[in-house]
Write an enzyme that holds these catalytic residues in place. Structure first.
Site, PDB file in Angstrom:
ATOM      1  N   GLU A 163     -26.768  63.701 -44.493  1.00  0.00           N
ATOM      2  CA  GLU A 163     -27.856  63.120 -45.468  1.00  0.00           C
ATOM      3  C   GLU A 163     -27.394  62.921 -46.749  1.00  0.00           C
ATOM      4  O   GLU A 163     -28.054  62.737 -47.697  1.00  0.00           O
ATOM      5  CB  GLU A 163     -28.868  64.019 -45.424  1.00  0.00           C
ATOM      6  CG  GLU A 163     -29.465  64.379 -43.837  1.00  0.00           C
ATOM      7  CD  GLU A 163     -30.673  63.495 -43.553  1.00  0.00           C
ATOM      8  OE1 GLU A 163     -31.436  63.226 -44.261  1.00  0.00           O
ATOM      9  OE2 GLU A 163     -30.905  63.320 -42.297  1.00  0.00           O
ATOM     10  N   HIS A 231     -33.613  69.284 -47.729  1.00  0.00           N
ATOM     11  CA  HIS A 231     -32.322  69.044 -48.011  1.00  0.00           C
ATOM     12  C   HIS A 231     -32.009  70.031 -49.194  1.00  0.00           C
ATOM     13  O   HIS A 231     -32.717  70.610 -49.715  1.00  0.00           O
ATOM     14  CB  HIS A 231     -32.463  67.583 -48.751  1.00  0.00           C
ATOM     15  CG  HIS A 231     -32.383  66.675 -47.786  1.00  0.00           C
ATOM     16  ND1 HIS A 231     -33.243  65.423 -48.331  1.00  0.00           N
ATOM     17  CD2 HIS A 231     -31.799  66.116 -46.858  1.00  0.00           C
ATOM     18  CE1 HIS A 231     -33.096  64.559 -47.363  1.00  0.00           C
ATOM     19  NE2 HIS A 231     -32.218  64.892 -46.476  1.00  0.00           N
ATOM     20  N   CYS A 348     -33.952  63.053 -55.797  1.00  0.00           N
ATOM     21  CA  CYS A 348     -33.848  62.380 -54.524  1.00  0.00           C
ATOM     22  C   CYS A 348     -33.597  60.530 -54.906  1.00  0.00           C
ATOM     23  O   CYS A 348     -33.156  60.030 -54.106  1.00  0.00           O
ATOM     24  CB  CYS A 348     -35.272  62.224 -53.740  1.00  0.00           C
ATOM     25  SG  CYS A 348     -35.515  63.932 -53.318  1.00  0.00           S
TER      26      CYS A 348
HETATM   27  O1  SUG Z   1     -35.962  61.963 -46.012  1.00  0.00           O
HETATM   28  N1  SUG Z   1     -39.167  61.184 -47.065  1.00  0.00           N
HETATM   29  C1  SUG Z   1     -37.784  61.347 -47.273  1.00  0.00           C
HETATM   30  C2  SUG Z   1     -37.518  62.104 -48.563  1.00  0.00           C
HETATM   31  C3  SUG Z   1     -35.985  62.153 -48.942  1.00  0.00           C
HETATM   32  C4  SUG Z   1     -36.062  63.073 -50.187  1.00  0.00           C
HETATM   33  N2  SUG Z   1     -34.633  63.019 -50.407  1.00  0.00           N
HETATM   34  C5  SUG Z   1     -34.006  64.098 -51.060  1.00  0.00           C
HETATM   35  N3  SUG Z   1     -34.245  65.452 -50.989  1.00  0.00           N
HETATM   36  N4  SUG Z   1     -32.764  63.850 -51.387  1.00  0.00           N
HETATM   37  C6  SUG Z   1     -37.280  62.102 -45.960  1.00  0.00           C
HETATM   38  O2  SUG Z   1     -37.876  63.193 -45.567  1.00  0.00           O
HETATM   39  C7  SUG Z   1     -40.910  60.207 -45.901  1.00  0.00           C
HETATM   40  C8  SUG Z   1     -41.276  59.173 -44.967  1.00  0.00           C
HETATM   41  C9  SUG Z   1     -42.612  59.032 -44.352  1.00  0.00           C
HETATM   42  O3  SUG Z   1     -43.254  60.134 -43.925  1.00  0.00           O
HETATM   43  O4  SUG Z   1     -43.196  57.933 -44.073  1.00  0.00           O
HETATM   44  C10 SUG Z   1     -39.753  60.339 -45.981  1.00  0.00           C
HETATM   45  O5  SUG Z   1     -38.915  59.841 -45.073  1.00  0.00           O
END
Ligand code: SUG
Length: 417
Positions: A163, A231, A348
């Site tokens: 990731e 994460h 993020c």
């Molecule tokens: O991968 N949310 C992302 C958020 C990513 C956050 N990134 C870091 N922590 N670096 C994920 O979970 C939500 C999509 C949805 O529910 O439609 C989403 O993908």
């Protein structure tokens, strides 16, 4: 190697931004499933954050939204009225906005060939994210095309979930000096998926030519994953010699700090005890999903979500921390509510790249004038609102495709069409 500086590449929030609840283990995503989203407001919030950082640091980059809806993915799934909604929604996801998951980046001072290396994250744990990496790679190859300075790899093979920078921290005296790279992975077996596999992290370290004694591999606390820290960057962030982390971030708390200190003796730990900010409150407010940055005036600033100021315990902690006159001297709240509702805070939304900005394709670097042009494009073309029931509509698809096209034209990046 001169002029190496940290440039943040934020993801411009795409016109299809929506709340489909696709990310198991991401509490905000689950809580907002089915809510109406506001793509225009989301993109403007992200742009305002970029403008603030451009003014603060003099450099700011961006990456563009990926093509959505992803017709190739829909074709692979087989289109039909019985296509389950979550699969349809995956092809409409604007999740590439969270560029901390775009790639892992090892700056030139850390690598055996003296170039800055990128490995796009395969993001295989979730369908809506797993579709990103090839398009992300194409974009990285354009932005960082200068092969004297940069190397862009393929993603590591599936099975080993990767990731990207969200599970990677770099410790160094200053950005331009050699660093120690800290990789944080999870172990499967809990209620929620562990998205970063140890072998993916180790493969990235090998691909980037990092010296083994300058790498540290640490297990994330399974309790943190179970509490919604999908994460590592939800519970820890580092900048130069400082790590800012929750007491429960790592599986073996003392062992983790000892391993970091063994590789990087100058480490300064700013640890937030659970008694001051509970893990649940840290995850709700995203205190650690902050940009920890070095100020020109000395000391560091922590760019946190607005939600932190509204939390009594988090804000009391921040005020107490500032009063100690430790390494973090300023806390700056920013409004990224639309992204936060999908589990994406200020950290993020950005990919850190230590590089010489003059080696980057200037089309990916923000200026005031370009920010104005992007803002006008968003204001004119991004949908005001998307209800999850709208996903799949031909009219909405046309609006989203045209909006992205207009942004590519604004930035002279039609090559990404
Ligand atoms: O991968 N949310 C992302 C958020 C990513 C956050 N990134 C870091 N922590 N670096 C994920 O979970 C939500 C999509 C949805 O529910 O439609 C989403 O993908």
């Amino acid at each position: 190697m001169s002029n190496l500086t940290e440039v943040n590449f934020d993801g411009i929030v795409g016109p299809s931004h929506n709340y489909a609840g696709l990310s198991l283990g991401n509490i905000a995503s689950a809580n907002h499933k089915g809510s109406a989203s506001h793509p225009r407001a989301a993109a403007l919030q992200g742009l305002a954050k970029m403008r603030g950082n451009l003014e603060r640091f003099g450099h700011q980059g961006f990456l563009l939204p990926l093509p959505r809806p992803n017709s190739a993915l829909l074709e692979e799934l087989g289109t039909g009225s019985d296509l389950p909604r979550p699969l349809l929604a995956a092809a409409w996801s604007a999740s590439s906005m969270w560029t901390a998951n775009a790639a892992t980046v090892s700056p030139a001072p850390d690598t055996s060939d003296g170039r800055c290396h990128f490995t796009p994250a395969n993001l295989v744990t979730m369908l809506h994210r797993g579709q990103e990496w090839r398009d992300t790679q194409a974009q990285l190859k354009l932005a960082f095309a200068d092969t004297d300075h940069f190397a862009v790899h393929d993603a590591v093979p599936p099975t080993f979930g990767d990731e990207g920078a969200a599970n990677h921290m770099r410790l160094c005296e200053s950005h331009a000096s050699e660093g120690v790279e800290v990789f944080v992975y999870g172990k499967t077996g809990g209620a929620f998926p562990a998205r970063q596999h140890e072998q993916a992290s180790r493969a990235v370290a090998r691909l980037h030519g990092l010296a083994p004694d300058k790498c540290v591999f640490i297990e994330q606390n399974p309790d943190a994953i179970a509490a919604g820290a999908f994460h590592n960057d939800v519970v820890a962030v580092a900048n130069e010699s400082v790590i800012f982390a929750h007491e429960h971030a790592f599986a073996d708390r003392q062992g983790a700090y000892n391993a970091m200190r063994a590789a990087f003796p100058a480490l300064q730990v700013v640890e937030v005890p659970d008694s001051a900010v509970s893990l649940a409150e840290a995850i709700r407010t995203y205190l650690f999903n902050a940009q920890l940055v070095t100020r020109a005036s000395g000391g560091m600033a922590l760019i946190v979500p607005e939600e932190c100021r509204k939390s009594a315990s988090v804000w009391a902690y921040c005020e107490a921390m500032l009063a100690t006159n430790g390494p973090i001297r300023e806390v700056i709240p920013v409004d990224v509510k639309q992204s936060m509702a999908n589990g994406g805070g200020p950290a993020c939304l950005r990919l850190r790249v230590v590089c010489d900005p003059s080696a980057v394709d200037p089309r990916f670097l923000l200026t005031e004038a370009k920010a104005d042009a992007i803002e006008a494009c968003i204001a004119a073309h991004w949908p005001e609102q998307i209800d999850p029931a709208d996903l799949g509509s031909d009219t909405l698809a046309k609006t989203i495709i045209a909006a992205r096209q207009s942004l590519l034209e604004t930035l002279d990046l039609q090559a990404l069409g």
